[in-house]
Design a protein around this motif. Structure first.
Motif, short mmCIF file in Angstrom:
data_model
loop_
_atom_site.label_atom_id
_atom_site.label_comp_id
_atom_site.label_asym_id
_atom_site.label_seq_id
_atom_site.Cartn_x
_atom_site.Cartn_y
_atom_site.Cartn_z
N UNK A 195 11.59 -2.87 3.64
CA UNK A 195 11.74 -4.25 4.19
C UNK A 195 10.21 -4.74 3.96
N UNK A 196 10.12 -5.56 2.99
CA UNK A 196 8.60 -6.53 2.83
C UNK A 196 8.45 -7.29 3.91
N UNK A 197 7.19 -7.50 4.32
CA UNK A 197 6.70 -8.46 5.29
C UNK A 197 5.43 -8.94 4.72
N UNK A 198 4.70 -9.88 5.86
CA UNK A 198 3.68 -10.43 5.35
C UNK A 198 2.49 -9.64 5.07
N UNK A 199 2.30 -8.63 5.80
CA UNK A 199 1.08 -7.71 5.74
C UNK A 199 1.48 -6.39 4.88
N UNK A 200 2.70 -6.33 4.63
CA UNK A 200 2.84 -4.88 3.73
C UNK A 200 4.54 -4.76 3.58
N UNK A 201 4.70 -3.35 3.85
CA UNK A 201 6.30 -3.12 3.47
C UNK A 201 6.51 -1.88 4.21
N UNK A 247 9.94 7.58 7.30
CA UNK A 247 9.63 6.05 7.03
C UNK A 247 8.26 5.99 7.04
N UNK A 248 7.95 5.16 6.18
CA UNK A 248 6.37 4.86 6.10
C UNK A 248 6.02 3.39 5.93
N UNK A 249 5.07 2.95 6.78
CA UNK A 249 4.73 1.56 6.61
C UNK A 249 3.60 1.55 5.69
N UNK A 250 3.46 0.59 4.78
CA UNK A 250 2.41 0.36 3.81
C UNK A 250 1.86 -1.06 3.85
N UNK A 251 0.52 -1.13 3.76
CA UNK A 251 -0.11 -2.58 3.74
C UNK A 251 -0.12 -2.76 2.10
N UNK A 252 0.12 -3.97 1.78
CA UNK A 252 0.12 -4.62 0.36
C UNK A 252 -1.15 -3.86 -0.67
N UNK A 253 -2.14 -3.84 0.00
CA UNK A 253 -3.47 -3.37 -0.69
C UNK A 253 -3.13 -1.92 -0.93
N UNK A 254 -2.57 -1.14 -0.11
CA UNK A 254 -2.17 0.32 -0.52
C UNK A 254 -1.15 0.46 -1.74
N UNK A 255 -0.56 -0.39 -2.28
CA UNK A 255 0.32 -0.26 -3.40
C UNK A 255 -0.31 -1.01 -4.72
N UNK A 256 -0.69 0.09 -5.72
CA UNK A 256 -1.26 -0.43 -6.85
C UNK A 256 -0.32 -0.55 -8.01
#
Length: 154
Positions: A74-80, A88-97
């Protein structure tokens, strides 16, 4: 629905969800048939403990199938938020290369800034062209939120 909403819609597998529903129904039906029929058969010893064990086994299978059917990203403004079968893991967009869907992998792999990778079981090769399109959509999301301006692979 706007383009923003389309782009940020949750990722969910198609084939796996259909298989999960069918297997869940078969598990419940099979457990009911076993629990009701076996104790009534001549020459079969199948008591209350066996019935309870069958019910517990069916519940365990149904829990696993529920987890498989609820796989999503589930993508959102700050991450996914990536929900796989167990974790289940919450990622910020900056963490995804980068986003990778090559080498015959069954699902998308994310290369992460900590040097690790994360499977995104919500985007599956078994879904054919839909899976490839979802991988491209995720790569587009990562590129849009990327600070460095690089291009994800996929």
């Amino acid at each position: 629905m706007s383009t923003y909403e389309d782009l940020h819609a949750p990722f969910r597998p198609r084939s796996a969800r259909a298989v999960t529903v069918v297997l869940g129904l078969l598990t419940v039906a099979g457990a009911i048939i076993i629990i009701v029929s076996l104790p009534r058969m001549e020459g079969v010893v199948f008591g209350p403990a066996d019935q309870a064990g069958t019910a517990v086994l069916a519940l365990g299978i149904c829990w696993f199938l529920y987890r498989q059917g609820s796989v999503a990203a589930v993508p959102g403004e700050r991450g996914m938020v990536v929900r796989n079968i167990i974790h289940t893991r919450e990622l910020e967009w900056a963490e995804i290369l980068s986003v990778n869907f090559g080498d015959g992998a069954p699902w998308v792999q994310l290369d992460l800034s900590d040097g690790g990778t994360l499977a995104v079981m919500a985007i599956q090769r078994a879904d054919g062209e839909h899976g490839r399109a979802e991988a491209r959509r995720l790569a587009t999301l990562v590129a849009l939120h990327e600070e460095g301006g690089g291009t994800p692979t996929g």
